[in-house]
Design an enzyme around this catalytic site. Structure first.
Site, PDB file in Angstrom:
ATOM      1  N   ASP A  65       0.880  -1.175   0.000  1.00 31.48           N
ATOM      2  CA  ASP A  65       0.000   0.000   0.000  1.00 31.48           C
ATOM      3  C   ASP A  65       0.909   1.214   0.000  1.00 31.48           C
ATOM      4  OD1 ASP A  65      -1.599   2.143   0.560  1.00 31.48           O
ATOM      5  OD2 ASP A  65      -2.632   1.203   2.247  1.00 31.48           O
ATOM      6  N   ASN A  92       2.884   6.307  -9.616  1.00 33.62           N
ATOM      7  CA  ASN A  92       1.742   6.314 -10.541  1.00 33.62           C
ATOM      8  C   ASN A  92       0.417   6.012  -9.848  1.00 33.62           C
ATOM      9  OD1 ASN A  92       0.199   5.588 -13.185  1.00 33.62           O
ATOM     10  ND2 ASN A  92       0.152   3.726 -11.956  1.00 33.62           N
ATOM     11  N   TYR A 158      -9.820  15.053  -5.605  1.00 35.38           N
ATOM     12  CA  TYR A 158      -8.895  14.586  -6.639  1.00 35.38           C
ATOM     13  C   TYR A 158      -8.086  15.772  -7.190  1.00 35.38           C
ATOM     14  CZ  TYR A 158      -7.257  12.279 -10.923  1.00 35.38           C
ATOM     15  OH  TYR A 158      -6.473  11.758 -11.931  1.00 35.38           O
ATOM     16  N   LYS A 162      -3.986  16.473  -7.003  1.00 33.26           N
ATOM     17  CA  LYS A 162      -3.107  16.618  -8.168  1.00 33.26           C
ATOM     18  C   LYS A 162      -2.439  18.004  -8.186  1.00 33.26           C
ATOM     19  CE  LYS A 162      -3.906  12.458  -9.799  1.00 33.26           C
ATOM     20  NZ  LYS A 162      -2.859  11.419  -9.703  1.00 33.26           N
TER      21      LYS A 162
END
Ligand code: NAD
Length: 261
Positions: A65, A92, A158, A162
């Protein structure tokens, strides 16, 4: 092909499917040795390992994890014990889920931030420790998104993760530039991977997404893998602190495409 990659060793997180799998396989085609990380999908990771071996590279699948310090250390230890070195680390692994922000549960916020941002920090820290302790150059590639700069309603956690990845990456790029350590982001647009499976199965949502891409097609994982191979290679030796968008022009304000506005 990038000749200098042949001797190099990479860790790729979230390598059991989607972009991580495509990057790991592309690295394998370059003759690299790869630690393919998976979280739960061991079968997917083993498929990537097989494809890499078939292509002439070396690979092993390692469960971890990436939101935990123990997890990322396990990946670094595997690179050292299996292949005796580490040159490239690709953060990634990532996830998304939709919620209007007024209804966004703290648990969902924490899960996305922990995977997409804290995971990038932990993986980068682990790689940096290795490069610094061994006084060697290295390359870190962090998977961002066009949503590091394009707001995305109902995906605020999200987009926040980012945006964080972008500035985190620029900061470590500056902090370690004088040691020959490069850190860059890749910013994919809409790519054909399992994360988008449901969305792209719906013809209306598929067409809407294509209409937002100036080049008129959804990206393929290999489009992103090509960018990762270049960033990892010596051909990109003077490149650090950038986000390389791989998005068919999606981040270029497509509504202006034909002179509108
Ligand atoms: P995907 O869902 O196909 O794959 C994500 C991978 O991350 C899976 O292998 C999953 O197991 C792994 N993962 C998730 N949480 C993990 C954890 N805690 N520990 C280890 N592994 C974990 O998605 P994808 O499209 O391949 O996305 C890869 C990255 O690219 C993500 O960071 C995503 O945000 C980013 N991205 C994707 C797109 C796109 O259109 N596909 C666009 C922009 C950015």
């Amino acid at each position: 092909m990038y000749a200098d990659l042949r001797e190099k060793v990479a860790v790729v997180t979230g390598g059991s499917k989607g972009l991580g799998s495509a990057i790991a396989i592309r690295f394998g085609c370059e003759g690299m040795s790869i630690v393919v990380n998976y979280h739960t999908d061991e079968g997917g990771a083993q498929n990537a390992v097989r494809a890499i071996r078939d292509a002439g590279g070396r690979a092993c699948a390692v469960q971890a994890d990436i939101g935990s310090e123990d997890g990322v250390r396990r990946l670094r230890d595997a690179a050292a014990s299996e292949y005796g070195r580490l040159d490239v680390w690709v953060n990634n692994a990532g996830m998304e889920n939709r919620s209007p922000t007024d209804k966004l549960a703290l648990e969902d916020w924490n899960q996305v931030i922990n995977t997409n941002l804290t995971g990038v920090f932990l993986g980068s820290k682990c790689a940096l420790e290795h490069f610094v302790e061994n006084d060697k150059p290295g390359c870190i590639i962090n998977m961002s998104s066009v949503h590091e700069k394009i707001p995305w309603p109902t995906f605020a956690h999200y987009a926040a993760s980012k945006g964080g990845v972008e500035l985190f990456t620029k900061t470590i790029a500056l902090e370690y530039a004088d040691r020959g350590i490069r850190a860059n982001c890749i910013g994919p647009g809409a790519i054909n991977t399992p994360i988008n499976k449901e969305k792209f199965a719906d013809p209306e949502q598929y067409d809407t997404t294509v209409s937002m891409i100036p080049m008129g097609r959804i990206g393929e994982p290999e489009d992103v893998a090509s960018a990762a191979a270049w960033l990892a290679s010596e051909e990109a030796r003077y490149v650090t602190g950038i986000t390389l968008f791989v998005d068919g022009g999606m981040a270029l304000y497509p509504s202006f495409q034909y002179g509108n506005g």
